[in-house]
Design a protein around this motif. Structure first.
Motif, PDB file in Angstrom:
ATOM      1  N   THR A 124       0.818  -1.216   0.000  1.00  0.00           N
ATOM      2  CA  THR A 124       0.000   0.000   0.000  1.00  0.00           C
ATOM      3  C   THR A 124       0.851   1.265   0.000  1.00  0.00           C
ATOM      4  OG1 THR A 124      -0.135   0.201   2.433  1.00  0.00           O
ATOM      5  CG2 THR A 124      -1.742  -1.250   1.346  1.00  0.00           C
ATOM      6  N   ILE A 125       2.103   1.151  -0.398  1.00  0.00           N
ATOM      7  CA  ILE A 125       3.023   2.284  -0.347  1.00  0.00           C
ATOM      8  C   ILE A 125       2.533   3.440  -1.218  1.00  0.00           C
ATOM      9  CG2 ILE A 125       4.501   1.312  -2.181  1.00  0.00           C
ATOM     10  CD1 ILE A 125       6.902   2.563  -0.653  1.00  0.00           C
ATOM     11  N   ARG A 126       2.547   4.656  -0.631  1.00  0.00           N
ATOM     12  CA  ARG A 126       2.085   5.869  -1.308  1.00  0.00           C
ATOM     13  C   ARG A 126       3.047   7.012  -1.008  1.00  0.00           C
ATOM     14  NH1 ARG A 126      -0.325   5.007  -5.336  1.00  0.00           N
ATOM     15  NH2 ARG A 126      -0.823   7.242  -5.340  1.00  0.00           N
ATOM     16  N   THR A 127       4.315   6.828  -1.294  1.00  0.00           N
ATOM     17  CA  THR A 127       5.347   7.807  -0.930  1.00  0.00           C
ATOM     18  C   THR A 127       5.062   9.194  -1.491  1.00  0.00           C
ATOM     19  OG1 THR A 127       6.917   5.969  -1.084  1.00  0.00           O
ATOM     20  CG2 THR A 127       7.826   8.175  -0.827  1.00  0.00           C
ATOM     21  N   THR A 128       4.618   9.264  -2.740  1.00  0.00           N
ATOM     22  CA  THR A 128       4.458  10.570  -3.387  1.00  0.00           C
ATOM     23  C   THR A 128       3.250  11.349  -2.873  1.00  0.00           C
ATOM     24  OG1 THR A 128       3.211   9.626  -5.248  1.00  0.00           O
ATOM     25  CG2 THR A 128       5.616   9.761  -5.480  1.00  0.00           C
ATOM     26  N   ASP A 129       2.426  10.712  -2.043  1.00  0.00           N
ATOM     27  CA  ASP A 129       1.301  11.424  -1.423  1.00  0.00           C
ATOM     28  C   ASP A 129       1.737  12.187  -0.177  1.00  0.00           C
ATOM     29  OD1 ASP A 129      -0.159  10.115  -3.333  1.00  0.00           O
ATOM     30  OD2 ASP A 129      -1.366   8.919  -1.944  1.00  0.00           O
ATOM     31  N   ILE A 130       2.960  11.931   0.255  1.00  0.00           N
ATOM     32  CA  ILE A 130       3.418  12.424   1.557  1.00  0.00           C
ATOM     33  C   ILE A 130       4.377  13.599   1.404  1.00  0.00           C
ATOM     34  CG2 ILE A 130       4.545  11.783   3.727  1.00  0.00           C
ATOM     35  CD1 ILE A 130       1.909  10.260   3.095  1.00  0.00           C
ATOM     36  N   ILE A 131       4.136  14.652   2.189  1.00  0.00           N
ATOM     37  CA  ILE A 131       5.089  15.748   2.344  1.00  0.00           C
ATOM     38  C   ILE A 131       5.889  15.448   3.605  1.00  0.00           C
ATOM     39  CG2 ILE A 131       5.359  18.198   2.859  1.00  0.00           C
ATOM     40  CD1 ILE A 131       2.851  18.706   1.182  1.00  0.00           C
ATOM     41  N   PRO A 132       7.154  15.012   3.469  1.00  0.00           N
ATOM     42  CA  PRO A 132       7.941  14.591   4.636  1.00  0.00           C
ATOM     43  C   PRO A 132       8.516  15.784   5.395  1.00  0.00           C
ATOM     44  CG  PRO A 132       8.703  13.578   2.563  1.00  0.00           C
ATOM     45  CD  PRO A 132       7.871  14.766   2.220  1.00  0.00           C
ATOM     46  N   VAL A 133       8.369  15.748   6.698  1.00  0.00           N
ATOM     47  CA  VAL A 133       8.867  16.853   7.518  1.00  0.00           C
ATOM     48  C   VAL A 133      10.382  16.955   7.429  1.00  0.00           C
ATOM     49  CG1 VAL A 133       8.875  15.420   9.613  1.00  0.00           C
ATOM     50  CG2 VAL A 133       8.801  17.910   9.805  1.00  0.00           C
ATOM     51  N   ASP A 134      11.092  15.822   7.377  1.00  0.00           N
ATOM     52  CA  ASP A 134      12.554  15.873   7.348  1.00  0.00           C
ATOM     53  C   ASP A 134      13.089  16.454   6.047  1.00  0.00           C
ATOM     54  OD1 ASP A 134      11.528  13.610   6.109  1.00  0.00           O
ATOM     55  OD2 ASP A 134      13.000  12.221   6.928  1.00  0.00           O
ATOM     56  N   LEU A 135      12.499  16.066   4.906  1.00  0.00           N
ATOM     57  CA  LEU A 135      12.926  16.601   3.620  1.00  0.00           C
ATOM     58  C   LEU A 135      12.799  18.114   3.599  1.00  0.00           C
ATOM     59  CD1 LEU A 135      13.712  16.505   0.621  1.00  0.00           C
ATOM     60  CD2 LEU A 135      11.309  15.977   0.099  1.00  0.00           C
ATOM     61  N   ASN A 136      11.692  18.640   4.094  1.00  0.00           N
ATOM     62  CA  ASN A 136      11.478  20.082   4.028  1.00  0.00           C
ATOM     63  C   ASN A 136      12.352  20.852   4.997  1.00  0.00           C
ATOM     64  OD1 ASN A 136       9.197  20.851   2.017  1.00  0.00           O
ATOM     65  ND2 ASN A 136       8.589  18.888   2.908  1.00  0.00           N
ATOM     66  N   CYS A 137      12.731  20.213   6.095  1.00  0.00           N
ATOM     67  CA  CYS A 137      13.715  20.842   6.984  1.00  0.00           C
ATOM     68  C   CYS A 137      15.090  20.897   6.324  1.00  0.00           C
ATOM     69  CB  CYS A 137      13.795  20.079   8.298  1.00  0.00           C
ATOM     70  SG  CYS A 137      12.348  20.296   9.356  1.00  0.00           S
ATOM     71  N   PRO A 164      12.876  19.332  12.846  1.00  0.00           N
ATOM     72  CA  PRO A 164      12.660  20.758  13.149  1.00  0.00           C
ATOM     73  C   PRO A 164      13.466  21.247  14.346  1.00  0.00           C
ATOM     74  CG  PRO A 164      10.577  19.699  12.620  1.00  0.00           C
ATOM     75  CD  PRO A 164      11.592  18.601  12.752  1.00  0.00           C
ATOM     76  N   LEU A 165      13.830  20.347  15.257  1.00  0.00           N
ATOM     77  CA  LEU A 165      14.692  20.743  16.372  1.00  0.00           C
ATOM     78  C   LEU A 165      16.122  20.908  15.888  1.00  0.00           C
ATOM     79  CD1 LEU A 165      12.135  19.549  17.842  1.00  0.00           C
ATOM     80  CD2 LEU A 165      13.708  18.878  19.672  1.00  0.00           C
ATOM     81  N   TYR A 166      16.586  19.973  15.080  1.00  0.00           N
ATOM     82  CA  TYR A 166      17.965  20.020  14.594  1.00  0.00           C
ATOM     83  C   TYR A 166      18.230  21.339  13.857  1.00  0.00           C
ATOM     84  CZ  TYR A 166      22.303  18.515  12.338  1.00  0.00           C
ATOM     85  OH  TYR A 166      23.615  18.416  11.921  1.00  0.00           O
ATOM     86  N   PHE A 167      17.254  21.783  13.054  1.00  0.00           N
ATOM     87  CA  PHE A 167      17.448  22.979  12.246  1.00  0.00           C
ATOM     88  C   PHE A 167      16.865  24.234  12.873  1.00  0.00           C
ATOM     89  CE2 PHE A 167      17.796  19.536   9.058  1.00  0.00           C
ATOM     90  CZ  PHE A 167      19.054  19.843   8.579  1.00  0.00           C
TER      91      PHE A 167
END
Length: 530
Positions: free
Chosen positions: A320-333, A402-405
């Motif tokens: 059921t993988i749907r990677t492209t539906d997800i906005i990842p918090v780590d990528l955007n940081c 978000p803490l790291y950055f």
């Protein structure tokens, strides 16, 4: 001396430019094993004649691929044809990185790590025709085991250890290799293999550059300015989009209020060559199209978290993988940090207009990460499903980015610390998610890069006691396994420290670049539990 009116000079310049362009074009269009050996490649990978699907992708043909294919077509239908013997006759099999190294456990873990840098270092590559390896101009460190090439985000955590070992020469070489890849291909591939040229990995280049700058006394500005074009090209790769009217295109997602955030997105929609059999099997079980299933799997691989319940629609099944539906918090940081690094570069160059523009981009992203990813109910930063217009139900260690950055408020950081201590912290360190799915980026496994991001993120907000506890538990687990086996591993079971980590598409690997780097960094830290 040639002048602007000298026709000979301009003719020579034109020829040189064309030749240079052709050389670069040949490298950019280098074919992968699946392209070079149609029919034979699928036969070998489907038959499973090698236990690891990555083996055949890393083989080097002993002669012209066309001749190998001609012989294959002639011989495959004959009685007694042995596909494995045919492959072994026509291809040189790859070795595992570091497999001949013998550990002296009594010497201790730090001498072991310092010795392994040499074992895992590869000299500048010589071009080998028809090899899937993309040759790099400078020396570099590989992770180890089946990972016999450089990997993008692995390398940052490896560099942390190289810094402690005062191998700044290797750090600089690896930064220069990644700059070379960006200048050549427009991005850093997952690894320096032709079959990785459809995707990148978490964008850590700006962090690598900052690490190098910190170790180049008096030359930090020149390092930054020399790589400004590289930062811009990588930023363009993540922010480039095909159609501005689309809600989502390539790596870019436009939300309802015109906010732009990013996702993982592989350009390919066919099985990964290095995991061909595995992808064929998963796609056959998928309820959607096979092409879409392949893209979701590939995009999950770009995330580095291959695979995790973070990407699953039902939180438990890979199909059921749907990677492209997800906005990842780590990528955007990470992209926020890239934007802020460009702000610094433009400021150094006195480009006020570019600096102000990029600062606005960074400020918008910061606000958007807080708006879309902060869950006040649980006190955690979650990924956001842009199709469902809601946060995902998975709590993962991506929430510490978000803490790291420095994007989190003091109150948010305090609540994240409480969750880390109560939910994620186990006997051997931090578990990657709270889900136990059998996937390697879920419970009960812990990974070195995520331990480091959590430790440093907590330290940014003066949560040193918890940071020290995590560091202590993780390093003790690393050393416990080392004393028993003589190995430092890719990942660890942090819930039951008597067991090894499991899950994933391949056995647990030893070596291991990022584990070595993070462990050495932790052991050299003066971090008191206070």
């Amino acid at each position: 001396m040639a002048t602007k009116t000298n026709p000979v000079f301009w003719s020579f310049l034109l020829i040189f430019t064309v030749l240079l362009s052709c050389k670069e074009e040949r490298q950019i269009k280098r074919e992968s094993p699946g392209d070079l050996f149609p029919g034979l490649f699928e036969a070998v990978q489907s038959a499973g004649i090698f236990p690891d699907s990555k083996t055949f992708t890393d083989c080097v043909p002993k002669r012209d691929p066309h001749k190998i294919l001609e012989d294959f077509k002639k011989e495959k239908g004959k009685p007694g044809f042995d596909l494995k013997k045919f492959a072994e006759k026509n291809f040189e099999l790859p070795e595992h990185a570091g497999e001949e190294y013998k550990t002296n456990i009594k010497a201790g873990v730090e001498p072991h790590i310092n010795e392994l840098w040499n074992v895992l270092t590869r000299k500048p590559d010589k071009y080998v025709q028809y090899s899937s390896l993309i040759s790099l101009p400078y020396s570099y460190v590989v992770p180890g085991g089946r990972f016999r090439e450089v990997y993008y985000w692995d390398s940052y955590f490896t560099m942390l250890g190289l810094e402690e070992s005062r191998r700044i020469d290797l750090v600089e070489n690896m930064v220069n290799n990644f700059a070379y890849l960006i200048r050549t291909y427009g991005f850093i591939p997952n690894g320096n293999r032709t079959y990785y040229l459809t995707r990148s990995q978490p964008p850590y280049f700006s962090l690598m550059l900052q690490l190098l700058m910190n170790n180049k006394a008096g030359k930090a500005d020149s390092v930054l300015i020399a790589n400004r074009d590289v930062l811009e090209k990588e930023y363009h790769f993540w922010m480039n989009t095909v159609n501005e009217k689309d809600t989502a295109s390539a790596h870019v997602v436009r939300l309802q209020d015109s906010v732009v955030l990013n996702r993982y997105f592989d350009a390919g929609d066919w099985p990964r060559e290095e995991a061909y059999h595995e992808d064929i099997t998963t796609a056959a079980q998928s309820t959607g199209s096979k092409a879409d299933a392949y893209r979701q799997l590939r995009s999950g691989a770009e995330s580095g978290w291959d695979f995790s319940s973070r990407w699953f629609a039902d939180a438990s099944n890979l199909r059921t993988i749907r990677t492209t539906d997800i906005i990842p918090v780590d990528l955007n940081c990470l992209l926020y940090n890239l934007e802020m690094t460009l702000v610094k570069a433009y400021n150094r160059e006195g480009d006020k207009k570019a600096r102000e523009h990029m600062q606005r981009q960074a400020d918008r992203r910061k606000r958007a990460v807080i708006q879309y990813c902060w869950d006040n109910k649980t006190g955690w930063f979650r990924d956001y499903n842009w199709r469902k217009q809601q946060q995902t139900g998975i709590l993962s260690l991506a929430g510490v980015y978000p803490l790291y950055f420095g994007l989190a408020s003091e109150g948010q950081a305090a609540r994240v610390a409480v969750m880390l201590n109560s939910q994620f912290l186990k006997a051997g360190g931090l578990v990657s998610t709270l889900q136990n799915t059998g996937q390697q980026w879920d419970a009960p496994n812990g990974w070195a890069p995520l331990q480091w991001m959590a430790i440093k993120g907590l330290m940014e907000y003066k949560k040193n006691a918890l940071a020290a506890e995590i560091a202590d538990r993780w390093s003790r687990q690393n050393i416990r396994v080392f004393n028993k086996t003589g190995k430092l591993l890719e990942k660890y079971n942090v819930t039951d420290t008597t067991l090894i980590a499991g899950g994933g598409e391949y056995p647990n690997q030893d070596g291991f670049g990022w584990t070595n780097g993070v462990l050495l960094k932790i052991l050299r830290m003066d971090l008191q539990k206070k």
